[in-house]
Design an enzyme around this catalytic site. Structure first.
Site, PDB file in Angstrom:
ATOM      1  N   GLY A   5       0.827  -1.194   0.000  1.00 56.57           N
ATOM      2  CA  GLY A   5       0.000   0.000   0.000  1.00 56.57           C
ATOM      3  C   GLY A   5       0.863   1.247   0.000  1.00 56.57           C
ATOM      4  O   GLY A   5       2.058   1.215   0.328  1.00 56.57           O
ATOM      5  N   CYS A   6       0.256   2.372  -0.376  1.00 59.64           N
ATOM      6  CA  CYS A   6       1.019   3.621  -0.467  1.00 59.64           C
ATOM      7  C   CYS A   6       1.400   4.149   0.919  1.00 59.64           C
ATOM      8  O   CYS A   6       2.559   4.495   1.159  1.00 59.64           O
ATOM      9  CB  CYS A   6       0.240   4.665  -1.257  1.00 59.64           C
ATOM     10  SG  CYS A   6      -1.477   4.881  -0.739  1.00 59.64           S
ATOM     11  N   TYR A   7       0.441   4.190   1.838  1.00 58.58           N
ATOM     12  CA  TYR A   7       0.766   4.611   3.202  1.00 58.58           C
ATOM     13  C   TYR A   7       1.815   3.697   3.843  1.00 58.58           C
ATOM     14  O   TYR A   7       2.773   4.184   4.457  1.00 58.58           O
ATOM     15  CB  TYR A   7      -0.484   4.622   4.078  1.00 58.58           C
ATOM     16  CG  TYR A   7      -1.337   5.857   4.015  1.00 58.58           C
ATOM     17  CD1 TYR A   7      -0.799   7.136   4.202  1.00 58.58           C
ATOM     18  CD2 TYR A   7      -2.714   5.755   3.812  1.00 58.58           C
ATOM     19  CE1 TYR A   7      -1.597   8.265   4.178  1.00 58.58           C
ATOM     20  CE2 TYR A   7      -3.525   6.889   3.790  1.00 58.58           C
ATOM     21  CZ  TYR A   7      -2.957   8.137   3.971  1.00 58.58           C
ATOM     22  OH  TYR A   7      -3.758   9.263   3.954  1.00 58.58           O
TER      23      TYR A   7
ATOM     24  N   THR B  36       4.162   1.933   2.421  1.00 56.67           N
ATOM     25  CA  THR B  36       5.472   2.149   1.804  1.00 56.67           C
ATOM     26  C   THR B  36       6.194   3.310   2.470  1.00 56.67           C
ATOM     27  O   THR B  36       7.338   3.188   2.904  1.00 56.67           O
ATOM     28  CB  THR B  36       5.316   2.407   0.295  1.00 56.67           C
ATOM     29  OG1 THR B  36       4.806   1.228  -0.338  1.00 56.67           O
ATOM     30  CG2 THR B  36       6.659   2.770  -0.338  1.00 56.67           C
ATOM     31  N   ALA B  37       5.518   4.455   2.548  1.00 65.21           N
ATOM     32  CA  ALA B  37       6.139   5.628   3.163  1.00 65.21           C
ATOM     33  C   ALA B  37       6.431   5.389   4.636  1.00 65.21           C
ATOM     34  O   ALA B  37       7.499   5.764   5.145  1.00 65.21           O
ATOM     35  CB  ALA B  37       5.232   6.841   2.987  1.00 65.21           C
TER      36      ALA B  37
END
Length: 348
Positions: A153-155, A157-158
């Protein structure tokens, strides 16, 4: 490694932001041919009619996903919603192609955890046995050998990249982690809703999913693997009134004496051979990575509060989705991992 071979790929689910970003990267990738792009709702239309930025560049006819089952392919990208991908993976169980799934259907450690957080029964629990979590900075060797890669997921990953060096060395209290993250609107997908309506987003800023966002468990599982013990994370996402980008600010208490130089060295050493993570000397903004595969990380030691603050920035549609999938593809095909991914961020 054959530097001249072309690999056949397909993008299943091309109507959304992730599908179009995948196409944008792959149509200029030197070692792939896009053989099929599918969309059930837009079958028969041209891809460039759906996404006019591709006019004269990728005027390919959208097909039904039924063509995939018998197609000669090396990689299949699934840019499908959560809950739909798993059905497709099940039907492709005997297909020789490798699969990169951009949904959340195989990111977690078990179907039971998935069902608890996604509130949906999993139809292909066998997939969890072979699925590899596709974060190249942590799992590159497993990804190289994988046949089913679950794109993160994008969240997560960060968030994971902001803290990974500390968890890997067991330097922080795993129960002290707080992550405050903000995402651009495209993280909600292409379909409009009351939440994403212009009048609700413009000149507004709000938190959502407090204490219950499904990316929380994904972050906890991956940080726990690094730490070799359970991690509990307080994760709060927010919606920014911008198109794209994620900024995550993580806070944690160290277990041992820490200072600025020591903290920076920990991060620089951990990411020394990771070409797409850049350790910054000042706090990054989302425009510093916009349109690129980079994750910019700024580790900061607050001597007054004796806390570590780590800030990370990514483009949610790229490092948080499409370019991460291409990075995984490069590893799975034995290509140089940076192939087709060296776009310079767009600023302003």
């Amino acid at each position: 490694m054959n530097n001249h071979k072309k690999y056949n790929i397909a993008i299943v689910g091309a109507s959304g932001f992730t599908g179009s970003e995948l196409a944008r990267l792959l149509c200029r990738h030197p070692q792939v041919d896009i053989r099929h792009i599918t969309s059930e709702s837009h079958e028969g239309r041209m891809f460039s009619d759906l996404h006019p930025q591709f006019m004269g560049i990728l005027d390919q006819t959208l097909e039904s996903s039924q063509v995939i089952k018998k197609a000669d392919l090396d990689i299949i990208f699934l840019a499908l919603p959560h809950g739909i991908s798993m059905d497709f993976v099940k039907t492709l169980e005997d297909h020789p192609a490798k699969i990169i799934d951009l949904s959340g259907d195989f990111r977690l450690k078990s179907p039971e955890v998935y069902e608890a957080w996604y509130q949906k029964q999993h139809v292909f629990p066998e997939g969890f046995e072979k699925a590899v979590y596709g974060l190249p900075e942590l799992h590159s060797e497993k990804i190289r050998e994988g046949d089913l890669v679950a794109n993160p997921g994008c969240y997560p990953t960060a968030s994971i990249l902001s803290l990974a060096p500390l968890l890997e060395k067991d330097l922080i209290d795993a129960d002290s982690i707080i992550i405050d993250a903000k995402s651009g609107l495209t993280g909600a997908g292409i379909k409009a809703s009351e939440t994403t309506h212009f009048s609700n987003v413009s000149e507004n800023f709000k938190a959502y999913g407090l204490g219950a966002h499904r990316h929380t468990v994904e972050i906890e599982e991956q940080l726990g693997l690094l730490n070799r013990k359970a991690a509990m994370v307080q994760f709060t996402p927010h919606l920014l009134p911008v198109d794209r980008g994620i900024l995550a600010t993580a806070y944690a208490k160290p277990k041992e004496a820490m200072d600025k130089n020591k903290l920076e060295k920990i991060y620089e050493d951990f990411y020394a051979d990771k070409p797409f993570v850049r350790i910054r000397k000042s706090a990054p903004g989302i425009k510093d990575v916009r349109g690129s595969h980079y994750c910019d990380v700024f580790p900061f030691w607050d001597d007054r509060t004796q806390r570590i603050i780590s800030i990370s920035a990514i483009d949610n549609l790229l490092k948080g989705a499409a370019s991460q999938a291409v990075h995984n593809m490069n590893l799975m095909l034995g290509l140089e991992e940076q192939t087709g991914l060296e776009q310079i961020p767009l600023r302003p």
